[in-house]
Design an enzyme around this catalytic site. Structure first.
Site, short mmCIF file in Angstrom:
data_model
loop_
_atom_site.label_atom_id
_atom_site.label_comp_id
_atom_site.label_asym_id
_atom_site.label_seq_id
_atom_site.Cartn_x
_atom_site.Cartn_y
_atom_site.Cartn_z
N SER A 55 9.62 -5.82 -11.18
CA SER A 55 8.19 -6.06 -11.38
C SER A 55 7.89 -7.12 -12.45
O SER A 55 8.51 -7.15 -13.51
CB SER A 55 7.49 -4.75 -11.77
OG SER A 55 6.11 -4.98 -11.97
N LYS A 112 1.55 4.42 -2.48
CA LYS A 112 0.20 3.92 -2.21
C LYS A 112 -0.58 4.82 -1.25
O LYS A 112 -1.82 4.85 -1.29
CB LYS A 112 0.26 2.50 -1.66
CG LYS A 112 0.72 1.46 -2.67
CD LYS A 112 0.68 0.06 -2.09
CE LYS A 112 1.19 -0.96 -3.09
NZ LYS A 112 1.09 -2.34 -2.57
N ASN A 148 -3.94 1.19 -4.45
CA ASN A 148 -3.00 0.60 -5.41
C ASN A 148 -3.58 0.55 -6.82
O ASN A 148 -2.91 0.11 -7.75
CB ASN A 148 -2.59 -0.82 -4.97
CG ASN A 148 -3.64 -1.86 -5.33
OD1 ASN A 148 -4.83 -1.65 -5.08
ND2 ASN A 148 -3.20 -2.97 -5.90
N ASP A 164 -5.11 -4.80 -3.27
CA ASP A 164 -4.12 -5.56 -2.50
C ASP A 164 -4.81 -6.42 -1.44
O ASP A 164 -4.39 -7.56 -1.19
CB ASP A 164 -3.12 -4.63 -1.82
CG ASP A 164 -2.00 -4.19 -2.74
OD1 ASP A 164 -1.76 -4.87 -3.75
OD2 ASP A 164 -1.36 -3.16 -2.45
N GLY A 166 6.60 -3.85 8.54
CA GLY A 166 6.47 -2.74 7.59
C GLY A 166 5.48 -1.71 8.07
O GLY A 166 4.67 -1.97 8.97
N GLY A 198 4.15 0.67 5.46
CA GLY A 198 3.58 1.28 4.26
C GLY A 198 2.18 0.80 3.95
O GLY A 198 1.49 0.21 4.80
N GLY A 199 1.78 1.03 2.71
CA GLY A 199 0.42 0.70 2.29
C GLY A 199 0.07 -0.76 2.41
O GLY A 199 -1.04 -1.12 2.82
N TYR A 213 7.72 -11.12 -4.26
CA TYR A 213 7.59 -12.19 -5.25
C TYR A 213 8.84 -12.35 -6.11
O TYR A 213 8.93 -13.27 -6.92
CB TYR A 213 6.38 -11.94 -6.15
CG TYR A 213 6.40 -10.58 -6.83
CD1 TYR A 213 7.07 -10.40 -8.03
CD2 TYR A 213 5.79 -9.48 -6.25
CE1 TYR A 213 7.12 -9.16 -8.64
CE2 TYR A 213 5.82 -8.24 -6.85
CZ TYR A 213 6.49 -8.09 -8.05
OH TYR A 213 6.55 -6.85 -8.65
#
Length: 412
Positions: free
Chosen positions: A13, A56, A77, A92, A116, A118-119, A195
């Site tokens: 992160s 999330k 989030n 997000d 994906g 997920g959230g 990222y």
């Protein structure tokens, strides 16, 4: 924790740095195991926090109120504690919208694949629908709420936009990619929410095909800006988003020096590292530290192929966990595509283009130990240096001038 981020694994992160550039509070990274999440939320010992993978969606069961936007997306989030009541939001979607706008990616009337389940996938789906994509398909291993990866290869390689929301390719597993793009002939743009690294294997694949591809750093900064506004009930000046993003880009990008032996990579690299207060790595020195032999000794005793294998392993080892370093490579490091790919994940390749007549021979460089060998290597490698370089540094003789040119190129 007063302000911070919760998730299962947070070693990748950048959020602490971003929040502390945006405002003056201390922002903590708090890894929480799934079984500990209920007690943490019951205690409510925080003012506000961000939430990342894999919580999330899970966290929504513990909140007192959820914004209509987050409710519609099915993911939260951002959580704010107001007098003991927990309010959930989704920044997000604002961050992803800002990312698309910043990079001028238009998904209207396009066929979009979202990787994906997920959230963040739900966020991307909602945004794609909002922006009138012609078709939006969710892709996951089990095909939940959409299609499988096998289905993609069988029937959907005509996709025009791919948005990756999976952690596939994220540090430390930076060699992974959720898709092989070789058969995606209609593909126009790729967006990867990852990222770290700055450029994933998926992004590098796309770029190698001449396809526009962007990572998730701008999205991360943008969603953080909107989160801070919820945290502090304030408005962040729009210019600050761009300023923090550009600062983070320059801080996280490795400066990778490539070029012929004796072009000055190590000297320039050490000078730059000292001037910028960055770590410095010389791949030849790392090889000696790892194997107890100089590159020349390995080449002379075990052959060039063995040396190149050692070099590739060392480049992968250094790049995998490095941001914001100065890296001097061996003269032939860029001969292997795998090395170029590794170096570009977090780095900008700068070719120090020292003229042939100023290059010198050396007995400790067996591949260029005399003038004939040196000139042969130069002719062989020069086109390759130019092809893989992100920038060519002019052949200035003065060390200070070279360093200044590099810093200008890197915007540091």
């Amino acid at each position: 924790m007063t302000y911070g981020l919760i998730g299962e694994k947070l070693g990748h992160s950048f959020s602490k740095e971003i929040h502390e550039l945006l405002t003056d509070y201390t922002y903590e990274l708090k890894e929480i195991a799934a079984q500990d999440l209920p007690l943490f939320l019951k205690e409510r010992a925080f003012k506000a926090m961000n939430v990342t993978v894999p919580y999330k969606q899970t966290i929504m069961d513990y909140l007192d109120e959820i914004s209509p936007e987050a409710q519609a997306i099915g993911a939260v989030n951002t959580v704010v504690n107001r007098n003991g009541r927990l309010y959930g939001y989704n920044t997000d979607i604002l961050g992803m919208a800002a990312l698309l706008d910043y990079h001028k990616i238009d998904i209207k009337n396009k066929k979009v694949l979202i990787l994906g389940s997920g959230g963040t996938a739900h966020t991307a789906y909602a945004l794609a629908k909002e922006r009138n994509a012609a078709q939006v398909l969710i892709v996951s291993r089990g095909g939940k709420n959409g299609i499988t990866y096998e289905d993609v290869y069988n029937a959907h390689t005509d996709a025009q936009i791919i948005i990756n929301t999976t952690p596939c390719g994220m540090y430390p597993n930076i060699d992974a990619s959720p898709l092989n793009l070789s058969s995606f002939d209609a593909l126009e743009e790729v967006v990867d929410a990852i990222y770290n690294p700055l450029r994933t294997e998926l992004i590098l694949q796309a770029k190698s095909k001449g396809i526009k591809a962007v990572g998730g750093l701008y999205m991360l900064v943008a969603q953080a800006v909107y989160a801070v506004e919820f945290f502090l009930d304030c408005t962040i000046d729009a210019s600050k988003l761009g300023a923090v993003y550009h600062k983070l880009c320059s801080q996280k990008e490795n400066i990778v020096l490539i070029g012929m032996p004796s072009c000055g990579k190590s000297t320039v690299g050490k000078t730059l590292a000292k001037q910028l207060d960055r770590p410095f790595y010389d791949t030849d020195e790392l090889i000696y530290g790892e194997y107890g032999k100089t590159p020349a000794e390995i080449i002379e005793n075990e052959g060039e192929a063995t040396f190149r294998d050692c070099e590739s392993k060392m480049i992968a080892k250094v790049v995998a966990g490095t941001n914001g370093a100065v890296i001097a490579t061996g003269g032939g490091a860029i001969l292997r595509d795998e090395n170029v790919s590794q170096l570009k994940k977090n780095g900008k390749l700068l070719f120090i283009d020292r003229p042939l007549e100023l290059l010198i021979t050396s007995k400790d460089r067996p591949l260029s130990s005399d003038r004939t060998l040196l000139e042969k290597r130069y002719r062989e490698r020069y086109p390759r240096y130019c092809a893989v370089a992100d920038a060519i540094i002019s052949p200035a003789i003065d060390l200070k001038a070279i360093c200044n040119e590099i810093m200008k190129e890197m915007n540091v």
